[in-house]
Motif scaffolding. Structure first.
Motif, PDB file in Angstrom:
ATOM      1  N   LYS A 110       0.614  -1.263   0.240  1.00  0.00           N
ATOM      2  CA  LYS A 110       0.147  -0.016  -0.088  1.00  0.00           C
ATOM      3  C   LYS A 110       0.975   1.247   0.156  1.00  0.00           C
ATOM      4  O   LYS A 110       0.630   2.262  -0.466  1.00  0.00           O
ATOM      5  N   LYS A 152      -1.754   1.653   9.101  1.00  0.00           N
ATOM      6  CA  LYS A 152      -2.153   0.701   8.545  1.00  0.00           C
ATOM      7  C   LYS A 152      -0.739  -0.126   8.067  1.00  0.00           C
ATOM      8  O   LYS A 152       0.477   0.164   8.431  1.00  0.00           O
ATOM      9  N   GLY A 160      -9.357  -6.105   6.810  1.00  0.00           N
ATOM     10  CA  GLY A 160      -9.492  -4.714   7.614  1.00  0.00           C
ATOM     11  C   GLY A 160      -8.837  -5.206   8.657  1.00  0.00           C
ATOM     12  O   GLY A 160      -8.001  -4.677   9.965  1.00  0.00           O
ATOM     13  N   GLU A 189      -4.208  10.232   6.699  1.00  0.00           N
ATOM     14  CA  GLU A 189      -4.864  11.291   6.742  1.00  0.00           C
ATOM     15  C   GLU A 189      -6.844  10.407   7.302  1.00  0.00           C
ATOM     16  O   GLU A 189      -6.673   9.208   6.204  1.00  0.00           O
ATOM     17  N   LEU A 191     -10.642   9.822   6.880  1.00  0.00           N
ATOM     18  CA  LEU A 191     -11.332  10.935   5.880  1.00  0.00           C
ATOM     19  C   LEU A 191     -12.773  10.997   6.433  1.00  0.00           C
ATOM     20  O   LEU A 191     -13.075   9.351   6.920  1.00  0.00           O
ATOM     21  N   GLU A 196     -18.499   4.321   0.093  1.00  0.00           N
ATOM     22  CA  GLU A 196     -17.410   3.961  -0.554  1.00  0.00           C
ATOM     23  C   GLU A 196     -17.989   2.382  -1.423  1.00  0.00           C
ATOM     24  O   GLU A 196     -19.070   2.122  -1.213  1.00  0.00           O
ATOM     25  N   ASN A 272      -8.437   4.085  -2.679  1.00  0.00           N
ATOM     26  CA  ASN A 272      -8.106   3.659  -1.438  1.00  0.00           C
ATOM     27  C   ASN A 272      -7.576   2.925  -1.962  1.00  0.00           C
ATOM     28  O   ASN A 272      -6.013   2.263  -0.706  1.00  0.00           O
ATOM     29  N   GLU A 273      -7.934   1.085  -2.382  1.00  0.00           N
ATOM     30  CA  GLU A 273      -7.107   0.350  -2.607  1.00  0.00           C
ATOM     31  C   GLU A 273      -7.408  -0.635  -3.739  1.00  0.00           C
ATOM     32  O   GLU A 273      -8.612   0.241  -4.918  1.00  0.00           O
TER      33      GLU A 273
END
Ligand code: ADP
Length: 385
Positions: A110, A152, A160, A189, A191, A196, A272-273
């Motif tokens: 990531k 993370k 998760g 940060e 958000l 989503e 995000n991912e």
């Protein structure tokens, strides 16, 4: 063509990992003219029931991966818990690894993903990669945030795991030092999310692209609970997602399916991912789209032309079946009209993803109700209803 000649004409694809995604690839492999071998940790894994051949071995074990590569023409993946250096070695020996290790790095790490996307002006949360709380930049960077950050581990997390929401500066500092002892820590940060969303895109070896529609996803404690098509957002957000997903496909250059997870904020979409494989948010495509993400992935990695992505329904709701207090009944779940039940062949355990259900229909609320009714009969923990 005789049966043997027909079998010989199939492309041989090997999947690293034998979870539910490989299982669902196995269910469509023959339709995609593919003979499927999975690399499984043990014979009871989900995909061992549906594939043509099983090879036992670990996903990070170079010897096992080389054995797999000898049996097949193309190697692909069910998860990203892989060793990129080992995959690069395989590629350097001329093996067909699809997606490539270069593309996979965006999903495996990531921190790499955030750096590369940010460098190209693509929207990601503000982030910092550190190893210790003594990092010269960290204190000032945290002071500039409105709330405590999300912390993370850049590698190895899923559903998760490896994502932390500290409530105080002291907790943030403790987490950074604890996780930093093991490797890089991604601090970002937190958000304010309006919602989503996710979008699937397939890319062929020739660079052709097939874009699936944006969907809304509901997450609970880091796990996807429900997915809805259509996404229920404005045309402007749909267009923004399409532009971003195309830009990401051009940058990452995957072969096969790629899923992009988006956060919607007041300022628009934030990436995000990325996942370079079929993804939980694309399960609805089995019934909802002319070519499912599983068929499409196999077509793409075996070098065949991509299939059409015409939608076949006005509404779809997918709900994950997660083990609740006690096991339900798949047969009862299947009695709900217009609902398709998928069983991953796993033994019942509280909190375990056991399967999913997809309801199709003309009206979103009605479709939603039927999907949840079926999932509850099946035994879902039903957190996100
Ligand atoms: P995983 O790799 O385990 O899926 P994610 O990075 O997608 O983990 O994070 C899991 C969930 O945590 C997300 O779906 C979202 O609900 C929440 N989350 C993650 N990062 C942020 C963030 N920067 N701001 C707000 N919520 C976040």
């Amino acid at each position: 063509m005789s049966r043997t000649a027909e079998a010989n004409a199939r492309a041989r694809v090997g999947v690293v990992g034998a979870g539910q995604l490989a299982r669902m690839m196995g269910e469509v492999a023959h339709d995609a003219h593919v003979e499927l071998t999975v690399l499984a940790e043990h014979e009871l894994e989900s995909a061992c029931d549906t594939c043509d051949h099983v090879l036992l071995g670990g996903a990070r074990d170079e010897v096992a991966l080389r054995q797999l590569a000898q049996l097949v023409d193309f190697v692909t993946f069910d998860h990203e818990l892989v060793d990129l250096d080992v995959l690069t070695n395989l590629e350097n020996s001329g093996l067909n690894v699809r997606p490539s290790s270069h593309a996979l790095r965006f999903a495996v790490d990531k921190a790499h993903q955030r750096r590369e996307l940010h460098a190209r002006g693509l929207p990601v949360p503000r982030f910092l990669v550190v190893r210790t709380s003594d990092d010269a930049e960290l204190a000032g960077w945290l002071d500039a945030l409105r709330a405590e950050p999300v912390v993370k581990t850049p590698r190895g997390g899923y559903d998760g795991r490896g994502v932390f929401f500290p409530k105080s500066r002291a907790e943030t500092v403790r987490l950074v030092d604890e996780l930093g002892a093991l490797g890089d820590v991604l601090v970002e940060e937190r958000l304010e999310l309006v919602g989503e969303f996710a979008q699937q895109v397939a890319r062929g070896v020739d660079g052709s692209i097939a874009l699936y529609p944006l969907v809304a996803s509901v997450q609970s404690e880091g796990m996807c609970v429900e997915v809805r098509f259509p996404a229920g957002v404005s045309d402007a957000v749909l267009a923004e997602a399409e532009d971003l997903t195309r830009a990401l496909a051009a940058l990452v250059q995957p072969v096969g399916m790629m899923a992009v997870e988006y956060f919607l904020t007041d300022e628009g979409l934030v990436i995000n991912e990325l996942a370079l494989r079929p993804h939980n948010t694309g399960h609805w495509t089995i019934e909802g789209v002319a070519t499912s993400q599983f068929t499409q992935h196999l077509l793409a990695v075996s070098g065949q032309a991509l299939g059409p992505v015409t939608t076949l329904t006005t509404n779809a709701v997918m709900v994950n079946v997660v083990g609740g207090e006690q096991a339900g009944s798949r047969d009862d779940a299947s009695t709900v009209a217009g609902v398709f039940v998928h069983d991953y062949g796993k033994s019942f355990r509280k909190g375990r993803k056991l399967g999913h259900v997809t309801a199709l229909g003309d009206h979103l609320t009605d479709t939603h109700v039927r999907a949840w009714k079926s999932a509850r009969l099946y035994g879902t923990a039903a957190k996100g209803a």
